[in-house]
Design a protein around this motif. Structure first.
Motif, PDB file in Angstrom:
ATOM      1  N   GLU A 152       0.828  -1.211   0.000  1.00 15.45           N
ATOM      2  CA  GLU A 152       0.000   0.000   0.000  1.00 15.45           C
ATOM      3  C   GLU A 152       0.859   1.256   0.000  1.00 15.45           C
ATOM      4  N   GLU A 198       0.554   3.479  -3.435  1.00 19.91           N
ATOM      5  CA  GLU A 198      -0.582   4.399  -3.355  1.00 19.91           C
ATOM      6  C   GLU A 198      -0.339   5.688  -4.123  1.00 19.91           C
ATOM      7  N   SER A 223      -2.332   1.177  -6.943  1.00 18.26           N
ATOM      8  CA  SER A 223      -2.321   0.431  -5.687  1.00 18.26           C
ATOM      9  C   SER A 223      -3.410  -0.632  -5.679  1.00 18.26           C
ATOM     10  N   THR A 224      -4.557  -0.339  -6.304  1.00 19.97           N
ATOM     11  CA  THR A 224      -5.661  -1.301  -6.333  1.00 19.97           C
ATOM     12  C   THR A 224      -5.249  -2.591  -7.028  1.00 19.97           C
ATOM     13  N   GLU A 260      -7.638  -3.048   4.210  1.00 26.19           N
ATOM     14  CA  GLU A 260      -7.054  -2.293   3.108  1.00 26.19           C
ATOM     15  C   GLU A 260      -7.535  -0.844   3.095  1.00 26.19           C
ATOM     16  N   GLN A 272      -4.984   2.752   4.331  1.00 29.15           N
ATOM     17  CA  GLN A 272      -4.840   3.905   3.448  1.00 29.15           C
ATOM     18  C   GLN A 272      -4.708   5.193   4.256  1.00 29.15           C
ATOM     19  N   ALA A 296      -1.155   6.016   4.711  1.00 26.92           N
ATOM     20  CA  ALA A 296      -0.564   6.650   3.528  1.00 26.92           C
ATOM     21  C   ALA A 296      -0.975   8.115   3.443  1.00 26.92           C
ATOM     22  N   MET A 309      -9.197  10.782  -0.511  1.00 26.67           N
ATOM     23  CA  MET A 309      -8.993   9.498   0.142  1.00 26.67           C
ATOM     24  C   MET A 309      -9.556   9.503   1.556  1.00 26.67           C
ATOM     25  N   CYS A 356     -12.253   6.856   2.604  1.00 27.47           N
ATOM     26  CA  CYS A 356     -11.924   5.898   3.657  1.00 27.47           C
ATOM     27  C   CYS A 356     -12.953   5.950   4.784  1.00 27.47           C
TER      28      CYS A 356
END
Length: 268
Positions: A16, A20, A26-27, A48, A52, A55, A197, A201
């Motif tokens: 990750e 990222e 990253s996926t 997962e 994130q 990151a 993100m 998230c």
């Protein structure tokens, strides 16, 4: 908590953090590595999403001065140069709007090996075309970009809603088409990734948080920490790399990963 859980947390945290913010998707890597490790299902999905945040934190630490400046009221006005909250706002509205409207079908129909492979290849082609079309940059610093550039880069970011396309790959390519230097485009890509993100998230975690047990906390903490450290290092390295290099090597790497993924999922 078993040793294998800790090892999985470290491996996926590294993947990750490394992928990222690099233009490699990253996926795509998470799907491939998760399958190789046998780490799939609801728990894997929660994990997962959670790591994130590690990151994201690395970008905030690296660009904390810019983010803190954007919290000031005057950052919504454009004057005297410099990156403002308004640049970020116009850069994230397109992808957040489309992402909200299409969130369910994207999660339902596009998170599969075959669609990721298509995204890896298409994103690589886009990057090579952008490098071929790129001329001498007129915007060398993220602090000198215009609102128009921010908006159009934001439109390119919509491509990243297709798994495998890569957020940084699509936005950096868009920046090159718009006359930005690779470094300026990459930095803007990192900065606008934070609010996007963060919202994504939190949205995903709120829906599935009840599936997380107290026994999983150590694994999640390890993954978060590893993703943070690895992402921090990868961003610093990537910016230095872009000073003297192009995106071509990442495009070719994506072709290789697409081929490996195709063989692993469909060719054996």
């Amino acid at each position: 908590m078993t040793l294998s859980d800790n090892i999985i947390a470290v491996v996926i945290g590294v993947v990750e953090g490394l992928t990222e913010f690099l233009p490699v998707s990253s996926t795509g890597h998470m799907i491939l590595v998760g399958s190789l490790l046998g780490f799939e299902g609801e728990k894997a999905s929660v994990f997962e999403v959670f790591i994130q945040l590690g990151a994201i934190l690395s970008v905030f630490i690296l660009y904390r001065d810019k983010f803190l400046a954007m919290l000031k009221p005057q950052s919504l006005r454009v004057y005297g140069g410099g990156l403002t909250a308004l640049h970020v706002l116009v850069g994230i509205v397109p992808v957040m709007g489309i992402g909200y409207l299409l969130h369910k079908p994207i999660k339902t129909f596009l998170f599969a090996p075959q669609t990721v492979i298509v995204g890896l290849v298409a994103g690589a082609v886009l990057m090579l075309v952008a490098e071929k079309a790129a001329k001498r940059p007129v915007t060398r610093s993220v602090d000198n970009m215009t609102l128009s550039q921010a908006f159009w880069v934001g439109l390119f970011q919509i491509l990243s809603l297709w798994p495998g396309f890569s957020r940084s790959g699509s936005t950096i390519a868009g920046g090159l088409f718009l006359g930005m230097s690779r470094t300026a485009a990459a930095e803007f890509s990192f900065i606008i990734a934070v609010p996007i993100m963060l919202v994504a998230c939190i949205y995903d975690l709120l829906k599935i948080w009840d599936q997380l047990g107290s026994s999983d906390l150590l694994m999640f903490a390890i993954g978060f920490g590893v993703a943070f450290v690895t992402a921090y290092i990868s961003i610093v390295w990537f910016l230095r790399f872009l000073n003297n290099s192009t995106l071509a090597s990442f495009a070719y790497y994506r072709f290789i990963i697409a081929g490996v993924s195709y063989y692993y999922f469909f060719g054996r």
